[in-house]
Design a protein around this motif. Structure first.
Motif, PDB file in Angstrom:
ATOM      1  N   ALA A 252      45.506  42.486  35.950  1.00  0.00           N
ATOM      2  CA  ALA A 252      44.496  42.436  37.009  1.00  0.00           C
ATOM      3  C   ALA A 252      43.564  41.281  36.682  1.00  0.00           C
ATOM      4  O   ALA A 252      42.941  41.261  35.615  1.00  0.00           O
ATOM      5  CB  ALA A 252      43.725  43.750  37.106  1.00  0.00           C
ATOM      6  N   ARG A 253      43.475  40.288  37.597  1.00  0.00           N
ATOM      7  CA  ARG A 253      42.632  39.137  37.332  1.00  0.00           C
ATOM      8  C   ARG A 253      42.339  38.390  38.627  1.00  0.00           C
ATOM      9  O   ARG A 253      43.027  38.565  39.639  1.00  0.00           O
ATOM     10  CB  ARG A 253      43.281  38.190  36.327  1.00  0.00           C
ATOM     11  N   LEU A 254      41.320  37.520  38.581  1.00  0.00           N
ATOM     12  CA  LEU A 254      41.011  36.616  39.674  1.00  0.00           C
ATOM     13  C   LEU A 254      41.762  35.307  39.436  1.00  0.00           C
ATOM     14  O   LEU A 254      41.695  34.734  38.334  1.00  0.00           O
ATOM     15  CB  LEU A 254      39.510  36.354  39.755  1.00  0.00           C
TER      16      LEU A 254
ATOM     17  N   ASP B  12      40.491  32.587  43.529  1.00  0.00           N
ATOM     18  CA  ASP B  12      39.601  33.761  43.488  1.00  0.00           C
ATOM     19  C   ASP B  12      40.195  34.985  44.173  1.00  0.00           C
ATOM     20  O   ASP B  12      39.486  35.978  44.382  1.00  0.00           O
ATOM     21  CB  ASP B  12      38.234  33.455  44.104  1.00  0.00           C
TER      22      ASP B  12
ATOM     23  N   ASP C 187      41.979  38.455  44.220  1.00  0.00           N
ATOM     24  CA  ASP C 187      41.972  39.556  43.252  1.00  0.00           C
ATOM     25  C   ASP C 187      43.401  40.063  43.118  1.00  0.00           C
ATOM     26  O   ASP C 187      43.913  40.783  43.978  1.00  0.00           O
ATOM     27  CB  ASP C 187      41.035  40.657  43.737  1.00  0.00           C
TER      28      ASP C 187
ATOM     29  N   ALA D  38      47.678  41.067  46.065  1.00  0.00           N
ATOM     30  CA  ALA D  38      46.359  40.459  45.928  1.00  0.00           C
ATOM     31  C   ALA D  38      45.571  40.617  47.226  1.00  0.00           C
ATOM     32  O   ALA D  38      46.150  40.732  48.314  1.00  0.00           O
ATOM     33  CB  ALA D  38      46.482  38.976  45.574  1.00  0.00           C
TER      34      ALA D  38
END
Length: 284
Positions: A112-114, A129, A131, A174
């Motif tokens: 899980a990351r931007l 950016d 998600d 995302a």
């Protein structure tokens, strides 16, 4: 003769090594046979501490090329993970010249990351950016046959054929805000491929309880809807303090680089796994 205890004020690693040497010395005194280079039958299981790296590219349905995506650096999947590894094999013939072997390992991971850059994956362009929530499952299985044309009781060398199966399941979802409106992106990939290989194998007895070995397998495919190459290298050092039980310390390097032309997608996959393995072994 005074016996050294396996407990006391020594640091734990030193006590462990001392106990292991004492077990080996006592078992050697009662051993009924010398360790052969090739077993009639063996089975093992343990841990694989793998450094892995996965690069993929999924092209869009209109033929435009997708972004080369590294799952560790771009998507945040871990690059080091331990996995369960298993191995089973045996040999036939009076001089154990025909050996068969199978092994496998698998691991899974979530992220899980931007995103820090735009990624074009399939028909989706994941914006900066976004998600991201991702999942990856990887399974590798190998089988092989080796003809040990040289076998003298202490050394064995042979050549043969093998195959490795790579199975990858990936989900990438995302969400992002684009021009003030929420947007969702999703891609799923499930791919498996067999890679037939030619191989060479060597084993040597070092003492009644120790032996070492090495194997090398390679393939290259130039035609069809899947092209590329794959290689698998393994070094192993084995210690059997008991006649039918012991340990195998190995280092494995596996790399596959494939280009796909499928009806559902075109793209590429480059997977690299490498690291030490420690297995508990039973042999007969």
């Amino acid at each position: 003769m005074t016996r050294l205890p396996c407990h006391g004020s020594h640091p734990l690693p030193r006590r462990f090594v001392l106990c292991l040497l004492l077990a080996g010395a006592s078992s050697t005194a009662f051993a009924q046979d010398v360790l052969p280079p090739v077993d009639r039958f063996h089975v093992g299981a343990g841990r694989y501490w793998a450094d892995h790296d996965l690069d993929t590219r999924w092209d869009a349905s209109d033929g435009s090329m997708g972004t080369q995506v590294n799952f560790q650096r771009d998507l945040g999947f871990v690059d080091r993970q331990d996995a369960l590894v298993w191995n089973i094999g045996g040999s036939v013939g009076e001089e154990r010249r025909h050996a068969f072997d199978a092994f496998g390992y698998d691991y899974d991971d979530d992220t899980a990351r931007l995103l820090d850059r735009t990624l074009r994956i399939g028909d989706n362009a994941y914006p900066v950016d976004a998600d991201l929530a991702g999942r990856m499952d990887l399974r590798v299985t190998g089988v092989s046959y080796t003809w040990f044309f040289h076998q003298d009781g202490r050394r064995a060398f042979g050549v043969g054929l093998g195959a490795m199966r790579y199975e990858v399941d990936i989900d990438l979802d995302a969400t992002a805000t684009v021009a003030g409106s929420p947007a969702a992106y999703a891609n799923s990939l499930s791919e498996d491929e067999w890679a037939p290989m030619v191989r060479a194998d060597y084993a040597q007895v070092l003492s009644p309880r120790w032996r070492w070995g090495a194997s090398l397998a390679y393939t290259k495919k130039n035609g069809g809807n899947v092209t590329g190459d794959a290689r698998d290298v393994q070094l192993r050092l084995e210690y059997f303090p008991w006649q039918h039980a012991g340990f195998s310390l190995r280092y494995n390097y596996n790399d596959v680089d494939l280009d796909f032309e499928r009806t559902r997608f075109d793209g590429s996959l480059n997977l690299n796994n490498r690291g030490p393995q420690l297995l508990a072994m039973l042999r007969f």
